[in-house]
Design a protein around this motif. Structure first.
Motif, mmCIF file in Angstrom:
data_model
loop_
_atom_site.group_PDB
_atom_site.id
_atom_site.type_symbol
_atom_site.label_atom_id
_atom_site.label_comp_id
_atom_site.label_asym_id
_atom_site.label_seq_id
_atom_site.Cartn_x
_atom_site.Cartn_y
_atom_site.Cartn_z
ATOM 1 N N SER A 36 -2.735 -2.027 1.808
ATOM 2 C CA SER A 36 -3.731 -1.191 2.503
ATOM 3 C C SER A 36 -3.437 0.309 2.383
ATOM 4 O O SER A 36 -4.182 1.135 2.916
ATOM 5 C CB SER A 36 -3.781 -1.571 3.986
ATOM 6 N N ARG A 37 -2.363 0.678 1.711
ATOM 7 C CA ARG A 37 -2.003 2.099 1.625
ATOM 8 C C ARG A 37 -2.950 2.815 0.646
ATOM 9 O O ARG A 37 -3.170 2.342 -0.471
ATOM 10 C CB ARG A 37 -0.556 2.237 1.170
ATOM 11 N N VAL A 38 -3.462 3.962 1.113
ATOM 12 C CA VAL A 38 -4.380 4.789 0.306
ATOM 13 C C VAL A 38 -3.783 6.194 0.220
ATOM 14 O O VAL A 38 -3.350 6.758 1.242
ATOM 15 C CB VAL A 38 -5.796 4.867 0.930
ATOM 16 N N HIS A 39 -3.826 6.777 -1.020
ATOM 17 C CA HIS A 39 -3.265 8.111 -1.236
ATOM 18 C C HIS A 39 -4.422 9.127 -1.376
ATOM 19 O O HIS A 39 -5.456 8.841 -1.978
ATOM 20 C CB HIS A 39 -2.414 8.123 -2.507
ATOM 21 N N PHE A 40 -4.123 10.306 -0.820
ATOM 22 C CA PHE A 40 -5.124 11.384 -0.842
ATOM 23 C C PHE A 40 -4.491 12.657 -1.399
ATOM 24 O O PHE A 40 -3.274 12.873 -1.261
ATOM 25 C CB PHE A 40 -5.651 11.674 0.577
ATOM 26 N N MET A 41 -5.391 13.461 -2.003
ATOM 27 C CA MET A 41 -5.036 14.827 -2.386
ATOM 28 C C MET A 41 -5.909 15.756 -1.552
ATOM 29 O O MET A 41 -7.147 15.728 -1.664
ATOM 30 C CB MET A 41 -5.272 15.064 -3.883
ATOM 31 N N CYS A 42 -5.245 16.508 -0.727
ATOM 32 C CA CYS A 42 -5.974 17.304 0.266
ATOM 33 C C CYS A 42 -5.783 18.802 -0.033
ATOM 34 O O CYS A 42 -4.698 19.240 -0.428
ATOM 35 C CB CYS A 42 -5.488 17.012 1.675
ATOM 36 N N ALA A 66 -1.231 13.163 0.722
ATOM 37 C CA ALA A 66 -1.065 12.407 1.972
ATOM 38 C C ALA A 66 -1.435 10.955 1.718
ATOM 39 O O ALA A 66 -2.063 10.601 0.708
ATOM 40 C CB ALA A 66 -1.910 12.986 3.089
ATOM 41 N N SER A 67 -1.040 10.060 2.643
ATOM 42 C CA SER A 67 -1.353 8.631 2.529
ATOM 43 C C SER A 67 -1.619 8.055 3.914
ATOM 44 O O SER A 67 -1.160 8.573 4.924
ATOM 45 C CB SER A 67 -0.203 7.876 1.859
ATOM 46 N N THR A 68 -2.312 6.919 3.899
ATOM 47 C CA THR A 68 -2.629 6.200 5.137
ATOM 48 C C THR A 68 -2.475 4.701 4.869
ATOM 49 O O THR A 68 -2.905 4.200 3.817
ATOM 50 C CB THR A 68 -4.054 6.506 5.604
ATOM 51 N N GLU A 69 -1.889 3.942 5.831
ATOM 52 C CA GLU A 69 -1.706 2.487 5.682
ATOM 53 C C GLU A 69 -1.946 1.812 7.021
ATOM 54 O O GLU A 69 -1.816 2.435 8.078
ATOM 55 C CB GLU A 69 -0.301 2.150 5.183
ATOM 56 N N GLU A 88 -1.920 -0.754 13.784
ATOM 57 C CA GLU A 88 -1.845 0.706 13.868
ATOM 58 C C GLU A 88 -1.965 1.276 12.456
ATOM 59 O O GLU A 88 -1.580 0.642 11.475
ATOM 60 C CB GLU A 88 -0.535 1.153 14.508
ATOM 61 N N GLN A 89 -2.550 2.503 12.398
ATOM 62 C CA GLN A 89 -2.677 3.197 11.113
ATOM 63 C C GLN A 89 -1.629 4.294 11.061
ATOM 64 O O GLN A 89 -1.599 5.184 11.920
ATOM 65 C CB GLN A 89 -4.076 3.789 10.935
ATOM 66 N N ALA A 90 -0.787 4.192 10.084
ATOM 67 C CA ALA A 90 0.301 5.158 9.947
ATOM 68 C C ALA A 90 0.036 6.038 8.729
ATOM 69 O O ALA A 90 -0.661 5.672 7.787
ATOM 70 C CB ALA A 90 1.632 4.411 9.801
ATOM 71 N N GLY A 91 0.591 7.222 8.755
ATOM 72 C CA GLY A 91 0.446 8.169 7.655
ATOM 73 C C GLY A 91 -0.215 9.461 8.107
ATOM 74 O O GLY A 91 -0.735 9.568 9.227
ATOM 75 N N ASP A 92 -0.212 10.424 7.211
ATOM 76 C CA ASP A 92 -0.775 11.733 7.554
ATOM 77 C C ASP A 92 -2.100 11.985 6.854
ATOM 78 O O ASP A 92 -2.579 13.097 6.779
ATOM 79 C CB ASP A 92 0.206 12.848 7.201
ATOM 80 N N GLY A 93 -2.686 10.909 6.296
ATOM 81 C CA GLY A 93 -3.974 11.067 5.643
ATOM 82 C C GLY A 93 -5.117 10.699 6.569
ATOM 83 O O GLY A 93 -4.914 10.313 7.729
#
Length: 462
Positions: A36-42, A66-69, A88-93
């Protein structure tokens, strides 16, 4: 056994299953988070999802990644409702939609529920297989024991010839069956000996009683023609025979029942010398002071019975030999007709009399040699009949272990000798054989074996 094996196996398998389920939950949780981890470019304005194999334009300004899982809180209970799984959703994305994250967590819980149910099914199957296997093995192993139990339950005093089945395998159960059969053999022989003993005793007691009754009835029917002194003398002889027989029977019963728990140090040489001194045709060859542990009165009875038998059958001479050593060897030899080799062991059976000893005048009741062997056995010794070297008769050899002699006071020895003569007089071995009553002696000591003499009736002064 089956219940214990099932419980033990279930506990072990349960512990192993719990460890496996905890590991499986951890593995599913990690896989769910990875998948479920998704990576972002912000940038300062927006975030763009980074897709694999999809090109992304390089921004002109500075960016950050950043990423979110989704991290589900999975339950080990296999019937947990997957739609209510916490997460819970963890990460800074950027965060996912709530429904999408819940679907990811629910899928993980469903996979864990399926794995738990499958594992529980496997563990239950293994436990059931172990239980069935143990039950079948126990039934197979214990089936011979049940057959033995059923056979023993059918055995009673009327069918002692039955025996338990013994398995062909060489294991503990087969040895148990063999031991049971050996025990049943001993019980069968003991019961048969008792029945034969009772029958023979009844026959031996009936003969003198019938003779005594017939003599008295004839004398009473013709009192004027009866020779009363002769009638009384014949009745007295029959009464003496009954006394000897009942005394021997009582002695045999007590020898079989009582244990030789109290022993004294007996000077067998003195016992032999005193017994031989009462005989006319006996020659003695004895070592000095041969000490043996045992009962003085019983050892005197052993020698007396052997000498009575030898004098009854001897031609002109009876020889008594006593030798010491690790075992005292007592030999009684006569020059009579001897005993055939086939009958030398049978003569020690109760009420056994060979053809030449069946008359009332010459033969006894057939208990003397049986009593002698029983006394020797009680003293941890043996009594055998063998060929007489230098004689044409028979030799009886009694061996008694000497053990360690213990010192004893002379006063107790004198008292016990007096008690021996009282005992011999009471059991009828002096009056019928030697025809005299011993001279009065001091009162025997209270520690004499009165139980062997009187049974339950103790003398008043004791």
């Amino acid at each position: 056994m089956t219940v214990l094996a099932t419980v033990f196996t279930g506990v072990l398998i349960g512990l192993a299953g719990v460890l496996m389920l905890v590991s499986q939950r951890q593995e599913i949780a990690v896989q769910t988070a990875d998948n479920s981890r998704v990576h972002f470019m912000c940038s300062t304005r927006s975030c763009v999802e980074l897709l694999r194999h999809a090109p992304v334009a390089t921004p002109a300004m500075s960016v950050r990644y950043a990423s979110t899982e989704v991290r589900p809180a999975l339950s080990l209970w296999p019937f947990t409702d997957a739609t209510g799984t916490r997460f819970e959703q963890a990460g800074d994305g950027p965060r996912r939609e709530q429904d999408e994250a819940l679907a990811i967590a629910a899928d993980a819980q469903e996979r864990l529920n399926s794995a738990t149910l499958a594992l529980l099914g496997v563990l239950a199957s293994i436990t059931a297989l172990v239980s069935v296997t143990v039950l079948a093995a126990a039934n197979r192993v214990l089936r011979p024991v049940e057959a033995m139990r059923a056979e023993v339950a059918e055995i009673n005093e009327h069918n002692l010839t039955r025996r338990v089945p013994v398995p062909s395998s060489d294991n503990e159960i087969a040895r148990l069956g063999a031991t049971l059969n050996e025990t049943l053999d001993r019980v069968h022989h003991a019961v048969e000996d008792t029945r034969r003993f009772v029958a023979d005793a009844s026959h031996e007691l009936r003969s003198p009683l019938a003779a005594l009754r017939a003599e008295l009835e004839i004398a009473l029917q013709h009192p004027h023609m009866a020779d009363w002194p002769t009638v009384v003398k014949a009745a007295l002889e029959d009464a003496e025979r009954l006394q000897e027989l009942t005394t021997d029977l009582l002695l045999l019963a007590r020898l079989d029942a009582d244990a030789l728990d109290r022993q004294d140090t007996v000077d067998l040489t003195a016992v032999v010398q005193r017994e031989v001194a009462r005989r006319a045709m006996v020659t003695l060859e004895a070592d000095d002071q041969v000490l043996v542990p045992g009962r003085r009165a019983q050892l005197s009875r052993l020698l007396g019975n052997l000498l009575d038998n030898a004098e009854r059958h001897a031609g002109t001479e009876v020889v008594v030999r006593l030798r010491g050593g690790t075992s005292a060897t007592l030999e009684v030899i006569d020059d009579g007709p001897g005993i055939p080799e086939a009958d030398r062991d049978r003569v020690f059976d109760r009420f056994t009399r060979l053809d030449e000893a069946r008359t009332r005048a010459a033969g006894g009741a057939g208990l003397g040699l049986a009593i002698a062997r029983r006394i020797a056995t009680r003293h941890q010794g043996t009594l055998e009949a063998t060929d007489a070297d230098g004689f044409r008769g028979i030799r009886f050899v009694a061996t008694i272990p000497t053990g360690i002699p213990q010192p004893r006071k002379a006063t107790s020895l004198a008292q016990q000798r007096a008690g021996d003569e009282v005992w011999q007089f009471l059991n009828g071995s002096i009056v019928p054989t030697h025809g005299h009553i011993p001279e009065p002696r001091p009162a025997p000591a209270p520690d004499l074996d009165w139980g062997l003499i009187f049974g339950e009736h103790q003398p008043a002064h004791a």
